[in-house]
Motif scaffolding. Sequence first.
Motif, PDB file in Angstrom:
ATOM      1  N   SER A  53      58.564 -12.914  47.320  1.00 14.99           N
ATOM      2  CA  SER A  53      58.055 -14.140  47.939  1.00 14.99           C
ATOM      3  C   SER A  53      57.686 -15.121  46.842  1.00 14.99           C
ATOM      4  CB  SER A  53      56.826 -13.828  48.803  1.00 14.99           C
ATOM      5  OG  SER A  53      56.199 -15.009  49.233  1.00 14.99           O
ATOM      6  N   HIS A  54      57.733 -16.401  47.171  1.00 15.49           N
ATOM      7  CA  HIS A  54      57.298 -17.435  46.229  1.00 15.49           C
ATOM      8  C   HIS A  54      55.776 -17.441  46.106  1.00 15.49           C
ATOM      9  CE1 HIS A  54      61.319 -18.940  45.828  1.00 15.49           C
ATOM     10  NE2 HIS A  54      61.429 -19.174  47.136  1.00 15.49           N
ATOM     11  N   ASP A  55      55.103 -16.838  47.102  1.00 17.22           N
ATOM     12  CA  ASP A  55      53.643 -16.780  47.110  1.00 17.22           C
ATOM     13  C   ASP A  55      53.214 -15.391  46.638  1.00 17.22           C
ATOM     14  OD1 ASP A  55      50.943 -16.727  47.597  1.00 17.22           O
ATOM     15  OD2 ASP A  55      51.084 -17.611  49.605  1.00 17.22           O
ATOM     16  N   ARG A  56      52.737 -15.305  45.397  1.00 15.40           N
ATOM     17  CA  ARG A  56      52.350 -14.004  44.839  1.00 15.40           C
ATOM     18  C   ARG A  56      51.212 -13.380  45.630  1.00 15.40           C
ATOM     19  NH1 ARG A  56      54.573  -9.825  42.266  1.00 15.40           N
ATOM     20  NH2 ARG A  56      53.024  -8.635  41.076  1.00 15.40           N
ATOM     21  N   PHE A  57      50.283 -14.200  46.079  1.00 17.53           N
ATOM     22  CA  PHE A  57      49.160 -13.703  46.871  1.00 17.53           C
ATOM     23  C   PHE A  57      49.658 -13.015  48.142  1.00 17.53           C
ATOM     24  CE2 PHE A  57      45.848 -14.606  50.156  1.00 17.53           C
ATOM     25  CZ  PHE A  57      44.842 -13.808  49.646  1.00 17.53           C
ATOM     26  N   ALA A  58      50.654 -13.623  48.812  1.00 17.35           N
ATOM     27  CA  ALA A  58      51.207 -13.048  50.037  1.00 17.35           C
ATOM     28  C   ALA A  58      51.928 -11.735  49.748  1.00 17.35           C
ATOM     29  CB  ALA A  58      52.159 -14.044  50.700  1.00 17.35           C
ATOM     30  N   SER A  59      52.642 -11.668  48.624  1.00 22.36           N
ATOM     31  CA  SER A  59      53.349 -10.435  48.257  1.00 22.36           C
ATOM     32  C   SER A  59      52.379  -9.289  48.015  1.00 22.36           C
ATOM     33  CB  SER A  59      54.192 -10.665  46.999  1.00 22.36           C
ATOM     34  OG  SER A  59      55.251 -11.562  47.250  1.00 22.36           O
ATOM     35  N   MET A  60      51.274  -9.571  47.312  1.00 27.02           N
ATOM     36  CA  MET A  60      50.286  -8.534  47.040  1.00 27.02           C
ATOM     37  C   MET A  60      49.601  -8.086  48.330  1.00 27.02           C
ATOM     38  SD  MET A  60      50.453  -7.720  43.899  1.00 27.02           S
ATOM     39  CE  MET A  60      48.991  -6.667  43.885  1.00 27.02           C
ATOM     40  N   LEU A  61      49.316  -9.036  49.210  1.00 23.73           N
ATOM     41  CA  LEU A  61      48.706  -8.660  50.485  1.00 23.73           C
ATOM     42  C   LEU A  61      49.642  -7.764  51.294  1.00 23.73           C
ATOM     43  CD1 LEU A  61      46.823 -11.772  51.940  1.00 23.73           C
ATOM     44  CD2 LEU A  61      45.857  -9.601  51.174  1.00 23.73           C
ATOM     45  N   ALA A  62      50.945  -8.097  51.304  1.00 29.61           N
ATOM     46  CA  ALA A  62      51.912  -7.279  52.032  1.00 29.61           C
ATOM     47  C   ALA A  62      51.998  -5.877  51.430  1.00 29.61           C
ATOM     48  CB  ALA A  62      53.288  -7.955  52.000  1.00 29.61           C
ATOM     49  N   PHE A  64      49.651  -4.243  49.769  1.00 28.99           N
ATOM     50  CA  PHE A  64      48.441  -3.492  50.094  1.00 28.99           C
ATOM     51  C   PHE A  64      48.333  -3.223  51.590  1.00 28.99           C
ATOM     52  CE2 PHE A  64      46.451  -5.062  45.971  1.00 28.99           C
ATOM     53  CZ  PHE A  64      46.580  -3.821  45.364  1.00 28.99           C
ATOM     54  N   ALA A  65      48.985  -4.035  52.412  1.00 29.57           N
ATOM     55  CA  ALA A  65      49.029  -3.739  53.843  1.00 29.57           C
ATOM     56  C   ALA A  65      49.805  -2.450  54.092  1.00 29.57           C
ATOM     57  CB  ALA A  65      49.675  -4.909  54.601  1.00 29.57           C
ATOM     58  N   VAL A  66      50.898  -2.254  53.358  1.00 29.31           N
ATOM     59  CA  VAL A  66      51.656  -1.003  53.461  1.00 29.31           C
ATOM     60  C   VAL A  66      50.814   0.158  52.930  1.00 29.31           C
ATOM     61  CG1 VAL A  66      53.733   0.223  52.703  1.00 29.31           C
ATOM     62  CG2 VAL A  66      53.860  -2.186  53.341  1.00 29.31           C
ATOM     63  N   TYR A  67      50.033  -0.120  51.894  1.00 30.51           N
ATOM     64  CA  TYR A  67      49.105   0.887  51.381  1.00 30.51           C
ATOM     65  C   TYR A  67      48.146   1.322  52.496  1.00 30.51           C
ATOM     66  CZ  TYR A  67      45.499   2.857  48.255  1.00 30.51           C
ATOM     67  OH  TYR A  67      44.596   3.677  47.635  1.00 30.51           O
ATOM     68  N   LEU A 124      61.618   1.347  55.290  1.00 23.41           N
ATOM     69  CA  LEU A 124      61.687   2.730  54.794  1.00 23.41           C
ATOM     70  C   LEU A 124      60.444   3.082  53.983  1.00 23.41           C
ATOM     71  CD1 LEU A 124      65.445   2.932  53.698  1.00 23.41           C
ATOM     72  CD2 LEU A 124      64.376   3.932  55.739  1.00 23.41           C
ATOM     73  N   LEU A 125      59.953   2.117  53.225  1.00 27.73           N
ATOM     74  CA  LEU A 125      58.723   2.343  52.465  1.00 27.73           C
ATOM     75  C   LEU A 125      57.561   2.631  53.410  1.00 27.73           C
ATOM     76  CD1 LEU A 125      57.295   2.320  49.693  1.00 27.73           C
ATOM     77  CD2 LEU A 125      56.940  -0.144  49.999  1.00 27.73           C
ATOM     78  N   ILE A 126      57.491   1.878  54.484  1.00 33.35           N
ATOM     79  CA  ILE A 126      56.442   2.094  55.476  1.00 33.35           C
ATOM     80  C   ILE A 126      56.571   3.489  56.095  1.00 33.35           C
ATOM     81  CG2 ILE A 126      55.613   1.377  57.757  1.00 33.35           C
ATOM     82  CD1 ILE A 126      56.329  -1.501  56.936  1.00 33.35           C
ATOM     83  N   ALA A 127      57.805   3.903  56.415  1.00 34.72           N
ATOM     84  CA  ALA A 127      58.019   5.228  57.010  1.00 34.72           C
ATOM     85  C   ALA A 127      57.546   6.338  56.078  1.00 34.72           C
ATOM     86  CB  ALA A 127      59.497   5.413  57.350  1.00 34.72           C
ATOM     87  N   PHE A 393      41.431  -5.727  51.703  1.00 32.60           N
ATOM     88  CA  PHE A 393      40.258  -6.515  52.073  1.00 32.60           C
ATOM     89  C   PHE A 393      39.585  -7.109  50.836  1.00 32.60           C
ATOM     90  CE2 PHE A 393      35.860  -6.908  53.938  1.00 32.60           C
ATOM     91  CZ  PHE A 393      36.196  -7.895  54.841  1.00 32.60           C
ATOM     92  N   GLY A 394      39.577  -6.336  49.739  1.00 38.16           N
ATOM     93  CA  GLY A 394      39.025  -6.869  48.496  1.00 38.16           C
ATOM     94  C   GLY A 394      39.812  -8.065  48.005  1.00 38.16           C
TER      95      GLY A 394
END
Length: 457
Positions: A53-62, A64-67, A124-127, A393-394
């Motif tokens: 993504s062009h938005d690094r913040f959005a990529s990191m959130l995604a 950690f969402a998979v985390y 697949l990563l999510i699975a 969340f952090g």
Amino acid sequence: MSDITMQSADGRRAGRGQRRVLVSAAIGQFVEFYDFVVYAYVASTLATLFFPSHDRFASMLATFAVYAVGFGMRPLGGLLFGHLGDRIGRRGVLAAIILLMGGSTAVIGVLPTYSQIGFVAPLLLIAARLVQGLSVGGEAIGSNALVAEHAPDHRRGANVALAYAFGVIPAVFAALFVLALNNILGDAAFESWGWRIPFLLGGVISLVGLYIRRRVSESPAFEAVRSTERVAKAPLVSVFQEHRRALGFAFVMASLSGLGFYSLTGYFPSYLTESVKLSATDALVSNSIALTAAFISMPLAGLLSDRIGRRPVLVIGAGTSALAAVPAYVLASSGSIGTAIAGQSLLAFTLGIFFGGVGIVWLELFPTRTRYSGAAIGLNAAYVIFGGTAPMFGTWLVGVTDSLLAPSVYLAVLATVVFLVACRLPETHRTSLLRTEDSDHATPDLTPELEPKKATP
């Protein structure tokens, strides 16, 4: 052979059996936490490869969402493996868990990336993360239950704390291993294929754990319950009918354990690189040094809980963590590796006191016939809410408040709540693991009543 000689030989065999159980639990904890924390240590690379993504913040959130998604399966894993562990025994269930856990981690190491197969890659990563979460849901409680049920009564806290402390070692190992790979391979090679190596290693380690776990004997406490035909037919039903207050205590104690551990291991490395702007090397080195402080304080706290009781240790651990949270983040966010080490070490040591005392408490709150199920439900429900969301969340708190100290306030508030609840926790360290409901011949329960007795189903 004289009676004394026979007793000596029996004692040596029992000692070897207890050590084997402890080693088995330690490796299980290592694989469990390694599989989860290694994802966090390569989160920046995964964000680039699976969530471009062009938005690094959005990529990191995604990322950690998979985390966090992996934690969503932990309650289901706790229900499934807790039920099986209370119905058919701990040993066989734990062997299946460690194989499933290592296999799902190795699968992540061979996944194609977004540039190769598009949106299917993150699916697949999510699975794979879901399978990881399912298996982890039964590991920590099951392996620690096996340790506690094999240990002498006066060493239960120390033995469980030592096994639980090996959940910190993988974070140190993973951090240094990822750092070494980065330095040896270089950024380009690591991002191209080197990131796969830590995940593949997790699969190999699980096979070693499986070999040792298959040589461990079944829990004596569970065998005693089975011999008297008091095995719970529906342990989950028994937990909610007879042990709701114990379940509530387990959940609250696990909330600080989950948030604290995954803030230290899952969030801090990325916090230091993405928010504080330390180099990846400084972040990983400082985090590894700090986690060693937790590894030291955990067994000491477990040993202390065998001497003075569980409640005082948890009160001290939660109270000092509440006081240390904000100063620790102030130090860690100051911008140098020295202050990063100091801040993280302060928090890791105080949280380690809590971690070292809480592992045995989850188990002692429940009788043997429902111990696996009850403790697993309380632990995993709290870990979903507070542990799995800790990195995401952090990151969100820092982003919306524009304050590097926002996560520390969150941690301090939760630690304060847990401190207040811990002050009312029933003391359990002098209680037999076999309660009257487990066996007609069990040692009388010395723990203050958690709630009125009900008919046993």
